[in-house]
Design an enzyme around this catalytic site. Structure first.
Site, PDB file in Angstrom:
ATOM      1  CG  HIS A 133      -1.872  -0.473   1.564  1.00 54.24           C
ATOM      2  ND1 HIS A 133      -2.322  -2.437   1.389  1.00 54.24           N
ATOM      3  CD2 HIS A 133      -3.283  -0.427   1.037  1.00 54.24           C
ATOM      4  CE1 HIS A 133      -3.770  -2.120   0.851  1.00 54.24           C
ATOM      5  NE2 HIS A 133      -3.853  -1.838   1.212  1.00 54.24           N
ATOM      6  CG  ASN A 164       4.814  -4.280   2.985  1.00 54.27           C
ATOM      7  OD1 ASN A 164       3.864  -2.688   2.935  1.00 54.27           O
ATOM      8  ND2 ASN A 164       3.107  -5.040   2.365  1.00 54.27           N
ATOM      9  CG  ASP A 263      16.549  20.316  -0.730  1.00 49.02           C
ATOM     10  OD1 ASP A 263      15.366  20.387  -0.459  1.00 49.02           O
ATOM     11  OD2 ASP A 263      17.636  20.392   0.008  1.00 49.02           O
ATOM     12  CD  GLU A 266      11.984  18.747  -3.755  1.00 52.19           C
ATOM     13  OE1 GLU A 266      10.820  19.122  -3.529  1.00 52.19           O
ATOM     14  OE2 GLU A 266      13.216  19.699  -3.539  1.00 52.19           O
ATOM     15  CD  GLN A 282       8.978  24.519  -1.560  1.00 50.94           C
ATOM     16  OE1 GLN A 282       9.892  24.163  -2.935  1.00 50.94           O
ATOM     17  NE2 GLN A 282       7.852  24.814  -2.186  1.00 50.94           N
ATOM     18  CD  GLU A 286      11.459  21.193  -1.051  1.00 51.56           C
ATOM     19  OE1 GLU A 286      12.252  21.589  -0.857  1.00 51.56           O
ATOM     20  OE2 GLU A 286      10.057  21.119  -0.958  1.00 51.56           O
TER      21      GLU A 286
END
Length: 295
Positions: A133, A164, A263, A266, A282, A286
């Protein structure tokens, strides 16, 4: 005559006093104003409040691998060619949690565009990977419909059993601990890369090549006290938890081991995960790696 007049004056005076006393008894004393405390009830808010990480759109023709699907229970970017979500985003507060039991009714998502492969529960059978999930079942126990939505196969990724069932599960439980403490969360998670190791060994795809097995699984959690105007309430002191785990059997029970920065996630994915938050804020939250409690 004088005696009669005296009696009349006496009765009148007594009447005036009686009326005066009666009025005094019915006037309530002024009470001091009471302080009004401001509190917020848990609400169900937009799943994309913190932003749309990949700029996903509902255009099956021009964006088949960054296809936006918005459900009442969560929002996601779906990849037709990988047969799994790129990311799933959802709001979590106590308003989403009730007493509905786990439905375990894994099913194909009929809302996928016509002609696209639709994974079923059998797509994972014998693969050695869990139907992992993204948005957890236990985050959606307010109704049967809410819980059933989490079992749509568009909410699943091929995930190693240890990942998981150990670190991932423990972090999910911790998130629900946070909402029990009066917080609301915005959670974005997903996977990237190709190739993971399940109980049957290494694989790059399952379901005859139709579902890509990711190399990494990641999650970002924004923690806020209950309130409103949530994106604007994120400050440089807001707690943001980010983890990035290998999709293999080496993953242990302690999710804190896998903390990283937003970061870094990303940079690996190319996403702008908290795009609705002030760019100034941010840049601070981040770049930071969470060091808060893990239970």
């Amino acid at each position: 005559m004088k005696r009669t007049l005296y009696r009349l004056l006496s009765c009148g005076l007594l009447g005036i006093l009686a009326v005066s006393c009666s009025k005094d008894e019915t006037v309530a004393p002024a009470s001091a104003p009471t302080a009004v405390s401001q509190s917020f009830d848990a609400t169900r808010d937009s799943h994309l409040t913190m932003g749309n990480p990949s700029g996903a759109i509902t255009d099956a023709t021009n964006s088949p691998n960054n296809y936006l699907m918005s459900k009442s229970q969560f929002a996601l970017s779906y990849s037709r060619d990988k047969g799994k979500p790129n990311w799933v985003s959802w709001h979590l507060s106590s308003a989403w949690v009730g007493s509905t039991p786990r439905q375990d009714n894994f099913s194909a998502d009929a809302t996928l565009p016509s002609g696209w492969f639709r994974a079923t529960t059998s797509s994972y059978t014998g693969s050695g990977f869990d139907r992992g999930h993204n948005c957890p079942s236990a985050d959606r126990t307010g109704s049967v419909a809410d819980n059933s939505a989490t079992f749509l196969m568009t909410n699943m990724m091929p995930q190693s059993a240890n990942n998981n069932q150990k670190a991932w599960a423990n972090l999910e439980n911790y998130c629900r601990t946070l909402i029990n403490q009066g917080n609301e969360l915005y959670i974005i998670c997903g996977s990237y890369g190709t190739g993971g190791t399940g109980v049957n060994g290494y694989a790059t795809t399952i379901a005859g090549g139709k579902i890509t097995v990711p190399a990494r699984c990641w999650k970002v959690i924004v923690v806020l006290p209950e309130g409103s105007s949530d994106a604007s309430r994120v400050t440089t002191s807001t707690r943001v938890i980010a983890i990035n785990t290998p999709n293999d059997q080496s993953v242990g029970t302690t999710w804190g081991t896998y903390r990283t920065s937003v970061d870094a996630i990303e940079a690996a994915t190319g996403y702008n995960i908290l795009s609705a938050v002030s760019s100034t804020v941010q840049s601070t939250i981040e770049s930071r790696v969470d060091s808060g409690p893990t239970s």
